[in-house]
Structures are given as C-alpha cells and as structure tokens.
Design an enzyme around this catalytic site. Structure first.
Site, PDB file in Angstrom:
ATOM      1  N   GLU A   1       0.272  23.610  -0.244  1.00 61.71           N
ATOM      2  CA  GLU A   1      -0.791  24.326   0.478  1.00 61.71           C
ATOM      3  C   GLU A   1      -1.899  24.757  -0.474  1.00 61.71           C
ATOM      4  O   GLU A   1      -3.068  24.839  -0.096  1.00 61.71           O
ATOM      5  CB  GLU A   1      -0.180  25.509   1.255  1.00 61.71           C
ATOM      6  CG  GLU A   1       0.562  24.990   2.488  1.00 61.71           C
ATOM      7  CD  GLU A   1       1.792  25.772   2.882  1.00 61.71           C
ATOM      8  OE1 GLU A   1       1.957  26.917   2.454  1.00 61.71           O
ATOM      9  OE2 GLU A   1       2.617  25.201   3.639  1.00 61.71           O
TER      10      GLU A   1
ATOM     11  N   ASN B   1      10.171  31.117   0.459  1.00 56.65           N
ATOM     12  CA  ASN B   1       8.722  31.241   0.339  1.00 56.65           C
ATOM     13  C   ASN B   1       8.191  31.793   1.657  1.00 56.65           C
ATOM     14  O   ASN B   1       8.095  31.070   2.640  1.00 56.65           O
ATOM     15  CB  ASN B   1       8.141  29.850   0.025  1.00 56.65           C
ATOM     16  CG  ASN B   1       6.629  29.856  -0.043  1.00 56.65           C
ATOM     17  OD1 ASN B   1       5.997  30.920  -0.018  1.00 56.65           O
ATOM     18  ND2 ASN B   1       6.044  28.666  -0.135  1.00 56.65           N
TER      19      ASN B   1
ATOM     20  N   SER C   1      11.075  21.831   5.668  1.00 56.75           N
ATOM     21  CA  SER C   1      11.829  21.964   6.918  1.00 56.75           C
ATOM     22  C   SER C   1      13.338  22.098   6.717  1.00 56.75           C
ATOM     23  O   SER C   1      14.124  21.646   7.557  1.00 56.75           O
ATOM     24  CB  SER C   1      11.492  20.812   7.875  1.00 56.75           C
ATOM     25  OG  SER C   1      10.129  20.873   8.256  1.00 56.75           O
TER      26      SER C   1
ATOM     27  N   GLU D   1       8.816  18.730  -2.702  1.00 55.11           N
ATOM     28  CA  GLU D   1       8.494  19.064  -1.315  1.00 55.11           C
ATOM     29  C   GLU D   1       7.547  18.006  -0.747  1.00 55.11           C
ATOM     30  O   GLU D   1       6.319  18.096  -0.943  1.00 55.11           O
ATOM     31  CB  GLU D   1       7.816  20.432  -1.243  1.00 55.11           C
ATOM     32  CG  GLU D   1       8.658  21.561  -1.798  1.00 55.11           C
ATOM     33  CD  GLU D   1       8.212  22.907  -1.235  1.00 55.11           C
ATOM     34  OE1 GLU D   1       9.015  23.529  -0.535  1.00 55.11           O
ATOM     35  OE2 GLU D   1       7.071  23.304  -1.467  1.00 55.11           O
TER      36      GLU D   1
ATOM     37  N   HIS E   1       2.207  24.548  -5.170  1.00 59.52           N
ATOM     38  CA  HIS E   1       2.609  24.331  -3.778  1.00 59.52           C
ATOM     39  C   HIS E   1       1.562  23.469  -3.070  1.00 59.52           C
ATOM     40  O   HIS E   1       0.360  23.594  -3.330  1.00 59.52           O
ATOM     41  CB  HIS E   1       2.769  25.675  -3.060  1.00 59.52           C
ATOM     42  CG  HIS E   1       3.430  25.507  -1.729  1.00 59.52           C
ATOM     43  ND1 HIS E   1       2.739  25.102  -0.622  1.00 59.52           N
ATOM     44  CD2 HIS E   1       4.723  25.634  -1.359  1.00 59.52           C
ATOM     45  CE1 HIS E   1       3.588  24.991   0.393  1.00 59.52           C
ATOM     46  NE2 HIS E   1       4.799  25.310  -0.024  1.00 59.52           N
TER      47      HIS E   1
ATOM     48  N   GLY F   1       6.813  22.504   6.983  1.00 64.57           N
ATOM     49  CA  GLY F   1       6.379  23.202   8.191  1.00 64.57           C
ATOM     50  C   GLY F   1       6.257  22.316   9.411  1.00 64.57           C
ATOM     51  O   GLY F   1       5.676  22.709  10.415  1.00 64.57           O
TER      52      GLY F   1
ATOM     53  N   LYS G   1       5.290  32.780   2.358  1.00 65.89           N
ATOM     54  CA  LYS G   1       3.890  32.381   2.593  1.00 65.89           C
ATOM     55  C   LYS G   1       3.066  33.581   3.073  1.00 65.89           C
ATOM     56  O   LYS G   1       3.338  34.709   2.682  1.00 65.89           O
ATOM     57  CB  LYS G   1       3.826  31.195   3.558  1.00 65.89           C
ATOM     58  CG  LYS G   1       4.722  30.036   3.085  1.00 65.89           C
ATOM     59  CD  LYS G   1       4.469  28.747   3.815  1.00 65.89           C
ATOM     60  CE  LYS G   1       5.421  27.683   3.278  1.00 65.89           C
ATOM     61  NZ  LYS G   1       5.206  26.368   3.854  1.00 65.89           N
TER      62      LYS G   1
HETATM   63  P1  PGA Z   1       9.101  24.911   5.358  1.00 66.54           P
HETATM   64  O1  PGA Z   1       8.241  25.220   4.026  1.00 66.54           O
HETATM   65  O2  PGA Z   1      10.545  25.212   5.003  1.00 66.54           O
HETATM   66  O3  PGA Z   1       8.550  25.851   6.391  1.00 66.54           O
HETATM   67  O4  PGA Z   1       8.899  23.492   5.682  1.00 66.54           O
HETATM   68  C1  PGA Z   1       8.726  24.872   2.766  1.00 66.54           C
HETATM   69  C2  PGA Z   1       7.734  25.259   1.706  1.00 66.54           C
HETATM   70  O5  PGA Z   1       6.538  25.121   1.936  1.00 66.54           O
HETATM   71  O6  PGA Z   1       8.125  25.700   0.603  1.00 66.54           O
END
Ligand code: PGA
Length: 307
Positions: free
Chosen positions: A149, A63, A263, A217, A147, A223, A65
């Site tokens: 976010e 992803n 992460s 997640e 997601h 993140g 983003k």
């Molecule tokens: P990250 O993001 O690996 O940077 O923690 C994962 C995601 O949001 O799918």
C-alpha cells in the site's frame, strides 16, 4: 518478549519436501532453484517433526492498517490479552501511529508492537512524518516497511524503502520487510524478477539481516479474500530463501523468517503453515479480530507433522 528472536527453535528442525521441483508447473515458475537447500529426513516414521526449512522462530504480525477507534482498539486489546497463544511464536501487532501509546499501555507484554512506517532519517522538519527515534521512545520494537500500500498507493520506491530499512535497523528497530508482485506482473511471468529486485534493494542498503523478517505479500491477495494457494506461496518462499542463500549467505537464508501475507484468515492459515518455507504470517483484516488472530498465531501447531 525478546525484540527479535532468530535463534534455532527448541524443537527439532527437520525438512520435508513439499514442492516437487521437477513438476512442469515448478519448472515454468521457478527456474534454477537450488535444490541443495533441501534434504529429506531419514528419521523413523512415527517421529514428530517441524515442517520448517528455516531455523527462525514462527512469527505472526497483525497489521491493523488505518483501522480502529479508541473504543474498538480497547476491545481488540482486551481480546488479545485474554487469548491463549502458543509459546513458540513471536507475535507483533502494528496499530495506527495515534493508538500505539494506548496499545502499549494496555496490551500484554507477550505481544510486541510495530509501527506501520517510519521516516528515512533522523526526525526534524519533515511535516507529517514519524521518526524511528520517536517510535522507540513510545515502545515500538518493529516497523513494517515496503508494504504494497505504501509502494503502490503512496509511491515509495525500492531505493527509498531500502534506505528506510537501513536507518531503522541501525537505530535498533526490527524490520518487517515486505515484497510482492502485482497481478499483472504475476500474469506476465515476472513474479520472481519483481521479488528479487525488491529483495536486492533491501540487501544493497541494510547493514545486517539479523533483525529482518521478510513478508512475501502478493499484491493481488492483499485485502481481496483471494489467498495464494499453499503451493503458490511456498514456491515464492523457497525462491526467496534460495536468493538469500546465493546473494547473502547460507546462514541468513536459514535463519531469516519468510512470512506470508495476503488474505490469511483462521480457516486457511493451517494449510499455509504446513509449507516448510512459510515461517509465519503478516495478517491484515483478520488481525482486527482477536480470537481469529489467535487462531492464526496458533497455526504454528500445523508445523508439527507426523513424518
Ligand atoms: P490482508 O492484508 O490480510 O487484509 O489481506 C495483509 C497485509 O496487507 O499485510
């Protein structure tokens, strides 16, 4: 590559008991887990097996983003094109909308393309939105929905996300359906309640589970560099599979890929991949580095354990 592969792995699928369900930690965290979905292998000790409870193929999504420029994406695509990837893995990347065409025209067909979002119905007068039809037109086979976010920054709720998933599936996209709890929800002991509510919203809306991959997640791990421990991830994954078994069907519980995100990187993926209910990963930050993303894809080899 096939758009969606949920067929049984070519390799022997055997189950291995990773989580002691009678441990005090598990009791407090996952009440009423249905232990019927576990069984142990009676095979000989030297046999190579796959530590995988589900029957779906390993799945790794990147992803990207809201990251990248034409230049950095050219470099990332070139790194991905030259990477050696294990064959028995579905690999998908989700570039920002504006670069999907560039990626589609330059990326190896070994890797499939996903969008990071899609509109809830047919396109039209919806300023700023991108329709499922448009995504298919430029070669996307997948979309990430739910997601955290989008849930927590943009404000999308369970029902809206469920409707988006239903529309995308009906129109032929595969859906990477994200669920996961906030830190305060975990601390309040609500991890399972939150995940089940999010799952239920998908289940209530979707026409079928054939083209869905569930991404667990935990929001506190996204993140942050604070990855869930393999045990923390496994206990939610097994609970999700159990929920599917009780609320959808045995078949869907077995064949639906439940991938972990939050992460994941080249150093922690192997230990996570060993967990039997972890069927792959959704990777954010580390998917922006081609060689590291390849390492994560290739962590499927950690599923091969000496029984
Ligand atoms: P990250 O993001 O690996 O940077 O923690 C994962 C995601 O949001 O799918």
């Amino acid at each position: 590559m096939a758009m969606v592969s949920t067929s049984c792995s070519q390799l022997t699928v055997l189950r291995r008991s990773c989580l002691k369900l009678d441990s005090p930690q598990s009791q407090s965290f996952i009440p009423n887990i249905n232990s019927n979905i576990r069984f142990s292998s009676s095979r000989k000790a030297s046999r190579t097996v796959i530590a995988m409870a589900g029957t779906g193929k390993f799945f790794v999504g990147g992803n990207w983003k809201c990251n990248g420029t034409k230049e950095s994406i050219t470099k990332l695509v070139s790194d991905l094109n030259s990477a050696t990837l294990e064959p028995d893995v579905d690999v998908v990347v989700a570039p920002p909308f504006v670069y999907i065409d560039q990626v589609k025209n330059s990326l190896t067909e070994r890797i499939d393309i996903s969008a990071q979002n899609s509109w809830v119905q047919k396109g039209g007068a919806f300023t700023g939105e991108i329709s499922v039809e448009q995504l298919k037109d430029i070669g996307c086979n997948w979309v990430v929905l739910g997601h955290s976010e989008r849930r927590h920054i943009i404000g999308e709720d369970n029902q809206f996300i469920g409707k988006k998933a239903a529309y995308a599936l009906i129109e032929g996209l595969g859906v990477i359906a994200c669920i996961g709890e906030l830190l305060q929800e975990r601390e309040a002991g609500k991890t399972f309640e939150v995940c089940y509510q999010q799952l239920k919203a998908f289940a209530d809306a979707v026409p079928s589970w054939d083209n869905i991959v569930i991404a667990y997640e935990p929001v506190w791990a996204i993140g942050t560099g604070k990855v869930a421990t393999p045990q923390q991830a496994q206990e939610v994954h097994i609970a999700v599979r159990d929920w599917l078994k009780k609320n959808v069907s045995d078949e869907v519980a077995s064949k639906t890929r439940i991938i972990y995100g939050g992460s994941v990187n080249g150093s922690n993926c192997a230990e996570l991949a060993k967990q039997e209910d972890i069927d792959g990963f959704l990777v954010g930050g580390a998917s922006l580095k081609g060689p590291e993303f390849a390492t994560i894809v290739n962590s499927v080899t950690s599923k091969k354990v000496a029984a």
